[in-house]
Design a protein around this motif. Structure first.
Motif, PDB file in Angstrom:
ATOM      1  N   THR A  48       0.828  -1.214   0.000  1.00  0.00           N
ATOM      2  CA  THR A  48       0.000   0.000   0.000  1.00  0.00           C
ATOM      3  C   THR A  48       0.859   1.259   0.000  1.00  0.00           C
ATOM      4  O   THR A  48       0.595   2.213  -0.731  1.00  0.00           O
ATOM      5  CB  THR A  48      -0.928   0.005   1.236  1.00  0.00           C
ATOM      6  OG1 THR A  48      -1.792  -1.120   1.134  1.00  0.00           O
ATOM      7  CG2 THR A  48      -1.760   1.269   1.309  1.00  0.00           C
ATOM      8  N   GLY A  98     -11.347  -1.216   0.166  1.00  0.00           N
ATOM      9  CA  GLY A  98     -10.205  -2.065   0.520  1.00  0.00           C
ATOM     10  C   GLY A  98     -10.632  -3.183   1.449  1.00  0.00           C
ATOM     11  O   GLY A  98     -11.775  -3.225   1.928  1.00  0.00           O
ATOM     12  N   ALA A  99      -9.696  -4.093   1.710  1.00  0.00           N
ATOM     13  CA  ALA A  99     -10.004  -5.220   2.593  1.00  0.00           C
ATOM     14  C   ALA A  99     -10.188  -4.753   4.029  1.00  0.00           C
ATOM     15  O   ALA A  99     -11.019  -5.290   4.771  1.00  0.00           O
ATOM     16  CB  ALA A  99      -8.893  -6.261   2.509  1.00  0.00           C
ATOM     17  N   ALA A 100      -9.429  -3.738   4.420  1.00  0.00           N
ATOM     18  CA  ALA A 100      -9.571  -3.240   5.791  1.00  0.00           C
ATOM     19  C   ALA A 100     -10.967  -2.646   5.985  1.00  0.00           C
ATOM     20  O   ALA A 100     -11.599  -2.839   7.029  1.00  0.00           O
ATOM     21  CB  ALA A 100      -8.486  -2.218   6.112  1.00  0.00           C
ATOM     22  N   MET A 103     -13.311  -5.427   6.477  1.00  0.00           N
ATOM     23  CA  MET A 103     -13.248  -5.989   7.829  1.00  0.00           C
ATOM     24  C   MET A 103     -14.103  -5.172   8.789  1.00  0.00           C
ATOM     25  O   MET A 103     -14.810  -5.702   9.641  1.00  0.00           O
ATOM     26  CB  MET A 103     -11.801  -6.019   8.318  1.00  0.00           C
ATOM     27  CG  MET A 103     -10.952  -7.028   7.539  1.00  0.00           C
ATOM     28  SD  MET A 103      -9.200  -6.864   7.882  1.00  0.00           S
ATOM     29  CE  MET A 103      -9.126  -7.603   9.518  1.00  0.00           C
ATOM     30  N   TYR A 140      -3.048  -9.301  14.542  1.00  0.00           N
ATOM     31  CA  TYR A 140      -2.195  -8.543  13.634  1.00  0.00           C
ATOM     32  C   TYR A 140      -2.727  -7.127  13.507  1.00  0.00           C
ATOM     33  O   TYR A 140      -3.835  -6.828  13.978  1.00  0.00           O
ATOM     34  CB  TYR A 140      -2.099  -9.225  12.266  1.00  0.00           C
ATOM     35  CG  TYR A 140      -3.398  -9.364  11.497  1.00  0.00           C
ATOM     36  CD1 TYR A 140      -4.587  -9.685  12.148  1.00  0.00           C
ATOM     37  CD2 TYR A 140      -3.433  -9.197  10.121  1.00  0.00           C
ATOM     38  CE1 TYR A 140      -5.766  -9.824  11.433  1.00  0.00           C
ATOM     39  CE2 TYR A 140      -4.616  -9.331   9.407  1.00  0.00           C
ATOM     40  CZ  TYR A 140      -5.780  -9.642  10.074  1.00  0.00           C
ATOM     41  OH  TYR A 140      -6.950  -9.775   9.376  1.00  0.00           O
ATOM     42  N   TYR A 142      -3.998  -5.387  11.179  1.00  0.00           N
ATOM     43  CA  TYR A 142      -5.254  -5.102  10.487  1.00  0.00           C
ATOM     44  C   TYR A 142      -6.493  -5.366  11.344  1.00  0.00           C
ATOM     45  O   TYR A 142      -7.576  -4.929  10.989  1.00  0.00           O
ATOM     46  CB  TYR A 142      -5.346  -5.893   9.183  1.00  0.00           C
ATOM     47  CG  TYR A 142      -4.389  -5.407   8.119  1.00  0.00           C
ATOM     48  CD1 TYR A 142      -4.557  -4.159   7.541  1.00  0.00           C
ATOM     49  CD2 TYR A 142      -3.314  -6.193   7.694  1.00  0.00           C
ATOM     50  CE1 TYR A 142      -3.678  -3.702   6.564  1.00  0.00           C
ATOM     51  CE2 TYR A 142      -2.443  -5.740   6.715  1.00  0.00           C
ATOM     52  CZ  TYR A 142      -2.626  -4.499   6.150  1.00  0.00           C
ATOM     53  OH  TYR A 142      -1.771  -4.045   5.189  1.00  0.00           O
ATOM     54  N   PHE A 176      -7.242 -15.119  10.166  1.00  0.00           N
ATOM     55  CA  PHE A 176      -6.244 -14.438   9.332  1.00  0.00           C
ATOM     56  C   PHE A 176      -5.602 -15.514   8.464  1.00  0.00           C
ATOM     57  O   PHE A 176      -4.766 -16.275   8.917  1.00  0.00           O
ATOM     58  CB  PHE A 176      -5.231 -13.729  10.232  1.00  0.00           C
ATOM     59  CG  PHE A 176      -4.048 -13.132   9.522  1.00  0.00           C
ATOM     60  CD1 PHE A 176      -4.097 -12.792   8.177  1.00  0.00           C
ATOM     61  CD2 PHE A 176      -2.874 -12.874  10.223  1.00  0.00           C
ATOM     62  CE1 PHE A 176      -2.998 -12.234   7.523  1.00  0.00           C
ATOM     63  CE2 PHE A 176      -1.775 -12.320   9.594  1.00  0.00           C
ATOM     64  CZ  PHE A 176      -1.826 -12.006   8.243  1.00  0.00           C
ATOM     65  N   ASP A 204      -9.957 -13.202   6.500  1.00  0.00           N
ATOM     66  CA  ASP A 204      -9.215 -12.136   5.834  1.00  0.00           C
ATOM     67  C   ASP A 204      -8.169 -12.785   4.933  1.00  0.00           C
ATOM     68  O   ASP A 204      -7.118 -13.223   5.389  1.00  0.00           O
ATOM     69  CB  ASP A 204      -8.535 -11.222   6.860  1.00  0.00           C
ATOM     70  CG  ASP A 204      -7.592 -10.232   6.184  1.00  0.00           C
ATOM     71  OD1 ASP A 204      -7.617 -10.125   4.938  1.00  0.00           O
ATOM     72  OD2 ASP A 204      -6.825  -9.568   6.908  1.00  0.00           O
ATOM     73  N   SER A 206      -6.935 -11.172   2.220  1.00  0.00           N
ATOM     74  CA  SER A 206      -6.666  -9.983   1.390  1.00  0.00           C
ATOM     75  C   SER A 206      -5.593 -10.157   0.332  1.00  0.00           C
ATOM     76  O   SER A 206      -5.770  -9.745  -0.804  1.00  0.00           O
ATOM     77  CB  SER A 206      -6.254  -8.822   2.291  1.00  0.00           C
ATOM     78  OG  SER A 206      -7.224  -8.616   3.258  1.00  0.00           O
ATOM     79  N   ALA A 207      -4.468 -10.759   0.716  1.00  0.00           N
ATOM     80  CA  ALA A 207      -3.317 -10.820  -0.192  1.00  0.00           C
ATOM     81  C   ALA A 207      -3.219 -12.180  -0.879  1.00  0.00           C
ATOM     82  O   ALA A 207      -2.180 -12.539  -1.405  1.00  0.00           O
ATOM     83  CB  ALA A 207      -2.038 -10.516   0.592  1.00  0.00           C
ATOM     84  N   SER A 229      -8.371  -7.905  -1.053  1.00  0.00           N
ATOM     85  CA  SER A 229      -8.043  -6.556  -1.505  1.00  0.00           C
ATOM     86  C   SER A 229      -8.301  -6.469  -2.999  1.00  0.00           C
ATOM     87  O   SER A 229      -7.966  -7.394  -3.737  1.00  0.00           O
ATOM     88  CB  SER A 229      -6.563  -6.252  -1.290  1.00  0.00           C
ATOM     89  OG  SER A 229      -6.295  -6.038   0.059  1.00  0.00           O
ATOM     90  N   LYS A 232      -4.470  -5.256  -4.756  1.00  0.00           N
ATOM     91  CA  LYS A 232      -3.252  -6.062  -4.798  1.00  0.00           C
ATOM     92  C   LYS A 232      -3.219  -6.766  -6.145  1.00  0.00           C
ATOM     93  O   LYS A 232      -3.316  -6.103  -7.167  1.00  0.00           O
ATOM     94  CB  LYS A 232      -3.186  -6.980  -3.592  1.00  0.00           C
ATOM     95  CG  LYS A 232      -2.981  -6.150  -2.314  1.00  0.00           C
ATOM     96  CD  LYS A 232      -2.948  -6.933  -1.047  1.00  0.00           C
ATOM     97  CE  LYS A 232      -2.799  -5.971   0.139  1.00  0.00           C
ATOM     98  NZ  LYS A 232      -3.106  -6.634   1.423  1.00  0.00           N
ATOM     99  N   SER A 240     -10.102  -0.188  -3.352  1.00  0.00           N
ATOM    100  CA  SER A 240     -11.284  -1.058  -3.418  1.00  0.00           C
ATOM    101  C   SER A 240     -10.997  -2.430  -2.834  1.00  0.00           C
ATOM    102  O   SER A 240      -9.842  -2.844  -2.720  1.00  0.00           O
ATOM    103  CB  SER A 240     -11.748  -1.219  -4.877  1.00  0.00           C
ATOM    104  OG  SER A 240     -10.820  -1.998  -5.607  1.00  0.00           O
TER     105      SER A 240
END
Ligand SMILES: *Cc1c(COP(=O)(O)O)cnc(C)c1O
Length: 396
Positions: A48, A98-100, A103, A140, A142, A176, A204, A206-207, A229, A232, A240
Motif C-alpha cells: 500500500t 479495501g479489505a480493511a 473488515m 495482527y 489489520y 487471518f 481475511d 486480502s493478499a 483486496s 493487490k 477497493s
C-alpha cells in the motif's frame, strides 16, 4: 439579468475550455514531476505504501465511463455485488473500501444485523454482541479495523477454548488466512466451530488471490464472510476491496457504511468508479492466462539472477510463499568481503539511482529481496542491469 449574463458568459467560454481539454489530452502534464514526486519501478510488490499495483487500460476506461454518468449508488452496488458473487461463487458480495474497510463493515454487520437502533449506536456496543473470537497467533495490525467497531478481541488457542468462549455475546470469529499454519485451529476447523456455535466466521484473505482459485476457495469452505483486496494482484482500484459471503450479513454490512450517513462506516466511501473498476479488473483477472504470467515471472527472475551472478560470490534462491503473495521472491546474497556493499545499501542505491527502483521492504542485512510481478514490460531488463551495476561498482 446578471445571472443571465453570467450564463451567457459561461456558455461563451465553453469552446475555450473544450480546446484546453483536448490539448491536455494530447499532452498530459507531468503532474508528479510538478509536485516533486519521482515515480519508481516496482520490484517490491503490492505494498500500500508503494501504491501496490497498476490498473489496466480497460479498468481505467471503465472508471472513466462511470465518471461520466450519474446513477443510484445502492442500485449499482446491488448489480456489481450480484455479478461478483456470481463470478466467485458467493451468496452475496459488495465492493468495499479495501479489505480493511471490508473488515470493519463486515464486523459491524455481524454485530447489528439489520437492526437500525444498533446501527446508529455503533461503535458503542453496550447491550449488543460485543466480542470477536480470534486465535492468539492470528492477532495482527489489520484487526484494528475490527476493533474500530467497539468490540473486544477474545484471544483463544484451542478448539476447547472456542467452545468455552463462544456465546450470545460473540459477534464474529476472525481468521487471518496467511497465519493458518501458525494456529492450532485450521481454516476448516474454524468454519466447523463457527457453524456449531452459530457464530459468523470471517476470513481475511486480502493478499491471497493467487493462485486464482483461492478467490472462491474460502466461500466453498463455508466461511460466512471473506475479503480480498482489490488493489493487490487483482489490479483493481487501490482503494477497493471485495466483501462476500452470507446474504444477510452482506445486507447488514452495507447498512453500516456509505451512502448511509449515520453509520460507523460512513467514512469508508466507495463511489461508482471504484465499483465498476473493481468489477472489470476482477473479470480481467479471472480471464488472464495465469500460467503464461507465471512463466513470464520465471523468465524475469532468471534474467535478474543471471545478471547478478556475473559478480563474484553472488548466490540466489527463489521462495514462493504458500499463502499470501504467492509469487516468486528472488533473494540475492553475496560475500560482503568480495562485494563491499550491504543489501540495504544496494536497496538505497537502486532507489536513488536512475531510474529509481524499489525492492521489497523485507530486504535485510543478508539478502536483497526482489519480486517481479508488478514490473511493466521491459523493466526486468532495467532492474537486472541496475543491480549488476551497483554490485559491480562495489566489487573489489
Ligand atoms: C493488505 C491487507 C489488508 C488491507 O487491505 P486493503 O485492501 O489495503 O485495505 C488486510 N489484511 C491483510 C492480511 C492484508 O495483507
Amino acid at each position: 439579468m446578471s445571472s443571465r449574463r453570467n450564463f451567457i458568459g459561461a456558455t461563451a467560454a465553453l469552446p475555450l475550455i473544450a480546446t484546453k481539454a483536448s490539448a491536455a489530452k494530447l499532452k498530459t502534464p507531468d503532474y508528479f514531476k510538478d509536485l516533486g514526486i519521482r515515480p519508481f519501478i516496482n520490484a517490491a510488490g503490492t505494498y500500500t505504501m508503494l501504491t501496490a499495483s497498476l490498473m489496466s487500460q480497460e479498468t481505467m476506461d471503465a472508471m472513466e465511463y462511470a465518471s461520466k454518468h450519474f446513477v443510484h449508488l445502492t442500485k449499482l452496488q446491488d448489480a456489481v455485488g450480484a455479478r461478483i458473487a456470481n463470478l466467485l461463487g458467493a451468496e452475496a458480495a459488495m465492493v468495499s473500501s479495501g479489505a480493511a474497510g471490508a473488515m470493519m463493515v463486515g464486523t459491524a454487520g455481524c454485530i447489528t444485523g439489520t437492526d437500525n437502533k444498533a446501527i446508529l449506536q455503533l461503535p458503542d456496543v453496550t447491550g449488543l454482541k460485543s466480542e470477536v473470537l480470534v486465535q492468539k497467533s492470528h492477532r495482527y495490525g489489520y484487526d484494528h479495523a475490527v476493533r474500530a467497531c467497539g468490540v473486544k478481541m477474545v484471544e483463544i488457542e484451542t478448539e476447547e477454548d472456542f467452545h468455552q468462549k463462544a456465546g450470545p455475546q460473540t459477534a464474529m470469529a476472525l481468521f487471518f488466512n496467511d497465519n493458518e499454519p501458525k494456529g492450532k485451529i485450521d481454516a476448516k476447523g474454524w468454519v466447523r466451530l463457527g457453524k456449531q456455535h452459530k457464530v459468523p466466521t470471517f476470513n481475511d484473505a486480502s493478499a491471497d488471490a493467487l493462485p486464482v482459485e483461492r478467490l472462491s476457495l474460502y466461500n466453498k469452505m463455508g466461511f460466512d464472510l471473506v475479503t480480498f483486496s482489490g488493489g493487490k494482484c487483482i489490479c483493481a482500484p487501490q482503494s477497493s476491496g471485495i466483501l462476500m459471503g452470507r446474504k444477510d450479513l452482506i445486507e447488514a454490512a452495507r447498512l453500516n457504511t456509505s451512502p448511509y450517513s449515520d453509520t460507523v462506516g460512513r467514512g469508508l466511501k466507495v463511489n461508482k468508479e471504484e465499483m465498476l473498476g473493481l468489477l472489470v479488473a476482477l473479470e480481467n483477472y479471472l480471464k488472464r492466462d495465469h500460467a503464461a504470467e507465471a512463466r513470464e515471472w520465471d523468465r524475469r527472475v532468471d534474467l535478474i539472477t543471471k545478471a547478478a551472478k556475473k559478480m563474484p560470490s553472488v548466490t540466489s534462491k527463489v521462495d514462493v510463499p504458500e499463502i499470501a503473495n504467492h509469487t516468486p521472491h528472488l533473494k540475492l546474497s553475496w560475500d560482503q568481503s568480495k562485494i563491499k556493499i550491504s543489501p540495504l545499501d544496494v536497496k538505497k542505491q537502486l532507489l536513488e539511482g536512475e531510474p529509481s527502483i524499489e525492492v521489497t521492504p523485507s530486504t535485510n542485512k543478508e539478502e536483497l529481496v526482489v519480486t517481479v510481478w508488478m514490473l511493466k514490460p521491459g523493466e526486468a531488463e532495467i532492474v537486472a542491469r541496475r543491480i549488476a551495476e551497483v554490485l559491480k561498482a562495489a566489487t573489489a
